[in-house]
Design a protein around this motif. Sequence first.
Motif, PDB file in Angstrom:
ATOM      1  N   MET A   1     166.430  93.089   5.707  1.00 52.46           N
ATOM      2  CA  MET A   1     167.860  92.855   5.820  1.00 52.46           C
ATOM      3  C   MET A   1     168.587  94.205   5.849  1.00 52.46           C
ATOM      4  O   MET A   1     168.153  95.165   5.243  1.00 52.46           O
ATOM      5  N   LEU A   3     172.702  95.985   5.573  1.00 49.09           N
ATOM      6  CA  LEU A   3     173.982  95.729   4.921  1.00 49.09           C
ATOM      7  C   LEU A   3     175.128  96.178   5.828  1.00 49.09           C
ATOM      8  O   LEU A   3     175.123  97.310   6.320  1.00 49.09           O
ATOM      9  N   ALA A  14     174.789  90.999   3.876  1.00 43.89           N
ATOM     10  CA  ALA A  14     173.482  91.353   4.399  1.00 43.89           C
ATOM     11  C   ALA A  14     173.231  90.499   5.635  1.00 43.89           C
ATOM     12  O   ALA A  14     173.696  89.360   5.722  1.00 43.89           O
TER      13      ALA A  14
END
Length: 157
Positions: A1, A3, A14
């Motif tokens: 993931m 951000l 995310a």
Amino acid sequence: MKLYTNAQYGFHFAYPADWSVENASEAEAGFNVVAWIYSPSQTEALRSCRAKYKASEWLLYCGPQQANSAIGVYNYGFIDYEGLSDWEKGNYPNYQLLHMGNQDVLSFSQRTPGAEPAFHVNSADGKRGMSFLLSHEDKTSLDAVKRILAMFVFEGN
């Protein structure tokens, strides 16, 4: 993931590492657009389109493709989920309140021919709200926006 953080509107979320997020242009911001979220295939298609045109022309030629292939993040402000007026209920067809992550999210259908899904999240202080509008319904985009909303955070709450 990865951000994504937006200091101007005070939030972060995310998103899948192979997806991309772009801030809206100045012209798009006039329509309350904050950012665009793209799947890997959408990202590549837009890069190819943009490479064909000068910066002053790409929005004209690639903009419709962009708007019709992305998850749009919009600054629609606070929506009182519990006190929707009849007019507002008409603007949020098939609405329902869901719990995602640590917050309530309003799920509704857009008032477009395809009635694509949309989601809205409010800040805990009752002053801000962001909407996530899907330009088309597909399982990949729907799953991605649900993961994003589960990790969406307004800063300063």
